[in-house]
Design a protein around this motif. Structure first.
Motif, short mmCIF file in Angstrom:
data_model
loop_
_atom_site.label_atom_id
_atom_site.label_comp_id
_atom_site.label_asym_id
_atom_site.label_seq_id
_atom_site.Cartn_x
_atom_site.Cartn_y
_atom_site.Cartn_z
N ALA A 119 40.85 68.57 28.10
CA ALA A 119 41.97 68.54 27.16
C ALA A 119 43.10 67.73 27.79
O ALA A 119 43.21 67.64 29.01
N GLU A 136 45.66 69.71 24.34
CA GLU A 136 44.76 69.68 23.18
C GLU A 136 43.51 68.93 23.57
O GLU A 136 43.58 67.92 24.28
N ASP A 141 41.84 74.06 23.27
CA ASP A 141 43.26 73.81 23.48
C ASP A 141 43.71 74.77 24.57
O ASP A 141 43.00 75.73 24.90
#
Length: 176
Positions: A119, A136, A141
């Motif tokens: 992420a 994200e 996330d």
């Protein structure tokens, strides 16, 4: 006199299939079917949490007072490398999305990339009066906080508000 091999008929095949169908039906009838059964296997984590808090080189985070519907599903504590001690506590939220608490004193960048499945940082969010970095990714996330050489992460498939709810419930303690 026995039948010659290769002279079976369609009738023989239908009778065989009917016999097999009856056996399968009987087996299905006696197997319990509970449509209300929760498929999530819940685990207790108090013993592992106490052990981690006694031996980890940092205060270990775990939630207190999470709302109804949160279920713990996995817990691990790995301390074979004193420079990369890893605490993991996984949950399923009330909407059956995954969320986990991850902590380590390992290299923060590598730890976040590994646990969050690459992420990328996308901003910040204030949770419980503290600033967390938002990440994200294609799989998970995350909310990430670095403090005192320890990286604390709340990550998963749960929506951002659920991750923030879990992060706000975290209490860090050591040496119990």
């Amino acid at each position: 006199m026995a039948k010659k091999r290769g002279t079976e008929t369609v009738r023989d095949m239908v009778l065989s299939m009917a016999a097999i169908g009856v056996v399968v039906g009987i087996i299905w009838f006696f197997i319990p079917h509970d449509e209300n059964h929760d498929p999530v296997q819940v685990v207790g984590y108090r013993v592992e949490l106490d052990q981690a808090r006694r031996s980890a080189p940092y205060p270990v985070a775990a939630p207190e007072g999470l709302g109804k519907g949160w279920r713990a599903t996995s817990v691990t504590y790995e301390d074979t490398n004193p420079k990369a001690v890893h605490w993991h506590l996984g949950f399923v939220d009330p909407q059956n999305e995954y969320a986990a608490v991850e902590q380590s004193n390992a290299d923060a960048e590598a730890f976040v990339a590994s646990v969050s499945h690459d992420a990328r940082k996308s901003g910040t969010r204030t949770v419980g009066g503290e600033t967390w970095d938002r990440y994200e990714g294609p799989k998970y996330d995350a909310l990430v906080r670095q403090k005192g050489g320890v990286t604390t992460m709340v990550t998963g498939t749960a929506p951002a508000d659920r991750l923030a709810e879990l992060a706000a419930a975290l209490q860090e303690r050591s040496g119990q």
